[in-house]
Design a protein around this motif. Structure first.
Motif, PDB file in Angstrom:
ATOM      1  N   ILE A   1      -0.960  -0.734   6.994  1.00 26.95           N
ATOM      2  CA  ILE A   1      -1.995  -1.223   6.090  1.00 26.95           C
ATOM      3  C   ILE A   1      -1.838  -0.640   4.689  1.00 26.95           C
ATOM      4  CG2 ILE A   1      -4.482  -1.600   5.819  1.00 26.95           C
ATOM      5  CD1 ILE A   1      -3.138  -3.003   8.201  1.00 26.95           C
ATOM      6  N   ALA A   2      -1.138   0.473   4.566  1.00 23.40           N
ATOM      7  CA  ALA A   2      -0.795   0.951   3.215  1.00 23.40           C
ATOM      8  C   ALA A   2       0.046  -0.093   2.505  1.00 23.40           C
ATOM      9  CB  ALA A   2      -0.058   2.283   3.299  1.00 23.40           C
ATOM     10  N   HIS A   3       0.927  -0.745   3.267  1.00 13.48           N
ATOM     11  CA  HIS A   3       1.697  -1.831   2.667  1.00 13.48           C
ATOM     12  C   HIS A   3       0.808  -2.995   2.281  1.00 13.48           C
ATOM     13  CE1 HIS A   3       3.798  -5.775   3.120  1.00 13.48           C
ATOM     14  NE2 HIS A   3       4.381  -5.250   2.043  1.00 13.48           N
ATOM     15  N   VAL A   4      -0.209  -3.276   3.081  1.00 12.74           N
ATOM     16  CA  VAL A   4      -1.136  -4.366   2.731  1.00 12.74           C
ATOM     17  C   VAL A   4      -1.799  -4.079   1.380  1.00 12.74           C
ATOM     18  CG1 VAL A   4      -3.279  -5.535   3.401  1.00 12.74           C
ATOM     19  CG2 VAL A   4      -1.529  -5.048   5.123  1.00 12.74           C
TER      20      VAL A   4
ATOM     21  N   ARG B   1       8.237  -4.792  -2.355  1.00 13.70           N
ATOM     22  CA  ARG B   1       9.263  -5.287  -1.417  1.00 13.70           C
ATOM     23  C   ARG B   1      10.007  -4.131  -0.753  1.00 13.70           C
ATOM     24  NH1 ARG B   1       8.878  -8.940   1.338  1.00 13.70           N
ATOM     25  NH2 ARG B   1       6.773  -8.129   1.105  1.00 13.70           N
ATOM     26  N   ARG B   2      10.199  -3.038  -1.486  1.00 14.36           N
ATOM     27  CA  ARG B   2      10.870  -1.884  -0.885  1.00 14.36           C
ATOM     28  C   ARG B   2       9.994  -1.244   0.195  1.00 14.36           C
ATOM     29  NH1 ARG B   2      12.443  -0.842  -6.457  1.00 14.36           N
ATOM     30  NH2 ARG B   2      10.835   0.773  -6.601  1.00 14.36           N
ATOM     31  N   ILE B   3       8.694  -1.200  -0.040  1.00 13.98           N
ATOM     32  CA  ILE B   3       7.783  -0.680   0.979  1.00 13.98           C
ATOM     33  C   ILE B   3       7.847  -1.573   2.219  1.00 13.98           C
ATOM     34  CG2 ILE B   3       5.373  -0.149   1.541  1.00 13.98           C
ATOM     35  CD1 ILE B   3       4.964   0.217  -1.548  1.00 13.98           C
ATOM     36  N   ALA B   4       7.805  -2.883   2.012  1.00  7.95           N
ATOM     37  CA  ALA B   4       7.884  -3.824   3.140  1.00  7.95           C
ATOM     38  C   ALA B   4       9.181  -3.644   3.914  1.00  7.95           C
ATOM     39  CB  ALA B   4       7.763  -5.257   2.611  1.00  7.95           C
ATOM     40  N   MET B   5      10.256  -3.374   3.201  1.00  3.23           N
ATOM     41  CA  MET B   5      11.545  -3.156   3.847  1.00  3.23           C
ATOM     42  C   MET B   5      11.522  -1.887   4.703  1.00  3.23           C
ATOM     43  SD  MET B   5      14.436  -1.080   3.564  1.00  3.23           S
ATOM     44  CE  MET B   5      14.057  -0.403   1.956  1.00  3.23           C
ATOM     45  N   LEU B   6      10.904  -0.824   4.175  1.00  3.43           N
ATOM     46  CA  LEU B   6      10.879   0.443   4.899  1.00  3.43           C
ATOM     47  C   LEU B   6      10.126   0.338   6.220  1.00  3.43           C
ATOM     48  CD1 LEU B   6      10.264   3.105   2.081  1.00  3.43           C
ATOM     49  CD2 LEU B   6      12.292   2.914   3.528  1.00  3.43           C
ATOM     50  N   ILE B   7       9.041  -0.417   6.249  1.00  2.00           N
ATOM     51  CA  ILE B   7       8.244  -0.475   7.480  1.00  2.00           C
ATOM     52  C   ILE B   7       8.797  -1.480   8.481  1.00  2.00           C
ATOM     53  CG2 ILE B   7       6.157   0.259   6.255  1.00  2.00           C
ATOM     54  CD1 ILE B   7       5.151  -2.627   6.410  1.00  2.00           C
TER      55      ILE B   7
ATOM     56  N   ILE C   1       1.036   1.224  -6.389  1.00  2.24           N
ATOM     57  CA  ILE C   1       2.146   0.723  -5.557  1.00  2.24           C
ATOM     58  C   ILE C   1       3.256   1.764  -5.479  1.00  2.24           C
ATOM     59  CG2 ILE C   1       3.951  -1.035  -5.371  1.00  2.24           C
ATOM     60  CD1 ILE C   1       1.987  -2.977  -6.793  1.00  2.24           C
ATOM     61  N   ILE C   2       3.617   2.332  -6.631  1.00  4.44           N
ATOM     62  CA  ILE C   2       4.663   3.362  -6.654  1.00  4.44           C
ATOM     63  C   ILE C   2       4.226   4.583  -5.848  1.00  4.44           C
ATOM     64  CG2 ILE C   2       6.052   4.861  -8.131  1.00  4.44           C
ATOM     65  CD1 ILE C   2       6.649   1.822  -8.319  1.00  4.44           C
ATOM     66  N   ALA C   3       2.942   4.900  -5.912  1.00  4.31           N
ATOM     67  CA  ALA C   3       2.433   6.031  -5.121  1.00  4.31           C
ATOM     68  C   ALA C   3       2.636   5.773  -3.627  1.00  4.31           C
ATOM     69  CB  ALA C   3       0.948   6.243  -5.426  1.00  4.31           C
ATOM     70  N   ILE C   4       2.329   4.568  -3.179  1.00  2.00           N
ATOM     71  CA  ILE C   4       2.523   4.228  -1.767  1.00  2.00           C
ATOM     72  C   ILE C   4       4.005   4.264  -1.407  1.00  2.00           C
ATOM     73  CG2 ILE C   4       2.275   2.359  -0.063  1.00  2.00           C
ATOM     74  CD1 ILE C   4      -0.326   1.589  -1.602  1.00  2.00           C
ATOM     75  N   GLU C   5       4.853   3.803  -2.323  1.00  2.00           N
ATOM     76  CA  GLU C   5       6.290   3.879  -2.049  1.00  2.00           C
ATOM     77  C   GLU C   5       6.755   5.325  -1.925  1.00  2.00           C
ATOM     78  OE1 GLU C   5      10.636   2.279  -3.555  1.00  2.00           O
ATOM     79  OE2 GLU C   5       9.034   2.460  -5.046  1.00  2.00           O
TER      80      GLU C   5
ATOM     81  N   PRO D   1       9.230   1.608  13.579  1.00  3.03           N
ATOM     82  CA  PRO D   1       8.317   0.589  13.060  1.00  3.03           C
ATOM     83  C   PRO D   1       7.144   1.212  12.304  1.00  3.03           C
ATOM     84  CG  PRO D   1       8.868   0.135  15.350  1.00  3.03           C
ATOM     85  CD  PRO D   1       9.422   1.504  15.032  1.00  3.03           C
ATOM     86  N   PHE D   2       6.903   0.696  11.095  1.00  2.00           N
ATOM     87  CA  PHE D   2       5.795   1.143  10.252  1.00  2.00           C
ATOM     88  C   PHE D   2       5.843   2.645   9.964  1.00  2.00           C
ATOM     89  CE2 PHE D   2       4.346  -2.626  12.589  1.00  2.00           C
ATOM     90  CZ  PHE D   2       4.179  -3.489  11.509  1.00  2.00           C
ATOM     91  N   LEU D   3       7.051   3.205  10.096  1.00  2.00           N
ATOM     92  CA  LEU D   3       7.309   4.612   9.770  1.00  2.00           C
ATOM     93  C   LEU D   3       6.481   5.566  10.626  1.00  2.00           C
ATOM     94  CD1 LEU D   3       7.457   4.255   5.868  1.00  2.00           C
ATOM     95  CD2 LEU D   3       9.382   4.391   7.456  1.00  2.00           C
ATOM     96  N   THR D   4       6.286   5.202  11.886  1.00  2.00           N
ATOM     97  CA  THR D   4       5.588   6.094  12.800  1.00  2.00           C
ATOM     98  C   THR D   4       6.339   6.133  14.124  1.00  2.00           C
ATOM     99  OG1 THR D   4       3.472   6.620  13.852  1.00  2.00           O
ATOM    100  CG2 THR D   4       4.013   4.283  13.618  1.00  2.00           C
ATOM    101  N   ALA D   5       6.467   7.331  14.714  1.00  2.00           N
ATOM    102  CA  ALA D   5       7.289   7.506  15.916  1.00  2.00           C
ATOM    103  C   ALA D   5       6.644   6.902  17.153  1.00  2.00           C
ATOM    104  CB  ALA D   5       7.550   9.002  16.135  1.00  2.00           C
TER     105      ALA D   5
END
Length: 515
Positions: free
Chosen positions: A387-390, A358-364, A441-445, A373-377
């Protein structure tokens, strides 16, 4: 190698960690010898007598009414081990097998199982020689003991099974000879004592618990990183909030978050002028969720420590000094305590992963995180962490299925003699897959939070969170434009498993997940 002296019934978690990790040799405390001898003498007397005694001169399970002649008592034990070697699947990891060997030796050495000292010493000799019996991971229902896996372990000690050498299966007799060891020869009851017990399910659960400690501590750090990357508030970690609830894990977790975030210039930059009233639960409720998981893990620790020190075979021999000795059948081999504890830990593992997802989803989500958006400029041309969130979502969903309690299932076995079983072995074995999922999951976060920091520069977080960021950046570069992300995830997952990020939690806060 370090020589670790173990006193039966007094193994502690630190010793079990050392045993699991290897690099130690084991010896029994001298005080164990007398109790072993007394109980063995009782069994030997029963074997010499004419009265039927289960496990000594009878068949097993539904065949318990079948009498066995004195001339066949040794063959009875050998046949028991051979016939019960019916496991399937991949071999158990060496870490798990080491725990099996050590806890089985410690259990037998308490002097309630009726085995000779030579049996206990044979197990310790194999451990000390670094031998790893080949034990298939499937085939136990967690009652009547972990019969199949413990049989494979025992058959290897007898020189009839197989050992793992550099991951390859080799004839056990060949490996024993190379180590200068003789095959174990069984006498009355000794085969049954070796396989009637919960040491496989307990070892698997301990492996999961020890691994969880690292994943949990890393998740605390990654959660703090995410909160700062999203410019969240540290108000929800105020000690008063947690004191009035009184949940110990929550109080301790909140203190850890406060310590990790202390001194963050990012936090200071938005204390005033931020129009957000409350953060989403994945940020605000971290102490409540992670604290509950911490309490759950410590409950599991207590159960598994008791079980690692327990006598769980059947029948048991009571030969206390000054009292008449006797043997009695019971059901300590039923692994329900392990099954329920493993199910509890599975829920905690799933929840640590679920809130991180959920924290990853929040960040993007730029509407919540106020990051690009999606942590990209250059969103659109780049997909960033979409898709990392997927992947994180897929892993979190898989964990939810795996978290279904194994202990509520039971299939009768042995012609309905063994009509309620615990399924503890699977309950504990599935923890490994769940930890792999949560670790990723933690790695992706970690990657997502580190990317979030790039948009906040030149502001700095706290010193310890900047150290965590630097650890990520050591092998995973920023992603100003899309690049091949899977290797970064694997590098970050290796970082999680290494314990380097987890170590920051202890260094900064003094928090010990499983003291």
């Amino acid at each position: 190698m370090t020589m670790l002296e173990i006193t039966p019934g007094q193994l502690n978690l630190d010793q079990l960690r050392q045993i699991r990790n290897g690099g130690v040799k084991l010896k029994l405390h001298a005080s164990a010898a007398e109790a072993i001898r007394r109980s063995a003498a009782v069994v030997q007397a029963a074997a010499a007598g004419d009265a039927p005694v289960y496990g000594v001169n009878t068949g097993f399970g539904k065949l318990a009414s079948t009498r066995i002649g004195k001339e066949d008592l040794a063959a009875l034990q050998r046949n028991l081990i051979r016939s019960h070697c019916v496991g399937v699947g991949a071999p158990l990891a060496p870490e798990v097998v080491r725990l099996m060997l050590a806890t089985k030796a410690a259990s037998l050495a308490r002097g309630y199982s009726g085995v000779r000292e030579v049996v206990v010493q044979a197990i310790l000799d194999a451990f000390n020689a670094g031998l790893v019996p080949f034990v298939p991971c499937q085939g136990s229902v967690g009652a009547s003991g972990d019969l199949a896996p413990l049989s494979h372990m025992s058959l290897a000690l007898m020189g009839e099974g197989e050992m793992l050498v550099d991951g390859q299966r080799r004839p056990a007799l060949e490996v024993l000879k190379a180590a200068g060891l003789k095959p174990l020869e069984l006498q009355a009851k000794e085969g049954l004592a070796l396989i009637n017990g919960t040491q496989t399910s307990t070892a698997l659960a301990l492996e999961g618990l020890i691994r969880f400690e690292v994943v949990y501590a890393t998740a605390i750090v990654s959660g703090a990183l995410t909160l700062d990357a999203a410019r969240g508030s540290d108000g929800p970690f105020d000690p008063g909030i947690h004191a009035v609830r009184g949940q110990p894990g929550q109080i301790e977790s909140a203190a850890a978050y406060r310590s990790l975030l202390a001194g963050s210039a990012i936090r200071q930059s938005h204390k005033e002028g931020d129009d957000r009233v409350q953060d989403p639960y994945c940020l605000r409720c971290q102490p409540q969720v992670m604290g509950a998981c911490l309490d759950q893990a410590r409950y599991v620790r207590d159960v598994l420590l008791r079980e690692a020190n327990a006598v769980t075979d059947n029948p048991l021999v009571f030969a206390e000094p000054g009292a008449d000795p006797y043997m009695v059948s019971g059901g300590n081999f039923h692994a329900e305590p392990v099954a329920l504890a493993a199910d509890a830990l599975a829920c905690a593992i799933a929840e640590v992963g679920a809130i991180a997802e959920r924290r990853i989803a929040m960040l993007i989500d730029t509407g919540v995180s106020r990051l690009p958006p999606f942590l990209t400029a250059n969103a659109g041309l780049n997909s960033g962490f979409m898709i990392a969130h997927v992947t994180a979502a897929a892993l979190a969903s898989e964990n939810k299925s795996l978290a279904h309690p194994a202990s509520v299932d039971s299939l009768p076995t042995s012609a309905n003699q063994e009509d309620h079983v615990s399924m503890a072995t699977f309950a504990a074995r599935r923890l490994g897959s769940m930890l792999d999922n949560t670790g990723h999951i933690i790695a992706i976060e970690l990657l997502a939070a580190a990317q979030g920091f790039e948009f906040l520069r030149p502001l700095q977080s706290s010193a310890v969170l900047e150290q965590a960021h630097a650890l990520v950046r050591r092998s995973c570069p920023p992603m100003p434009d899309d690049h091949y992300l899977a290797p970064d995830i694997e590098h970050a997952a290796a970082l999680v498993q290494s314990g380097e990020v987890a170590a920051l939690l202890r260094q900064q806060t003094g928090m010990v997940v499983l003291p």
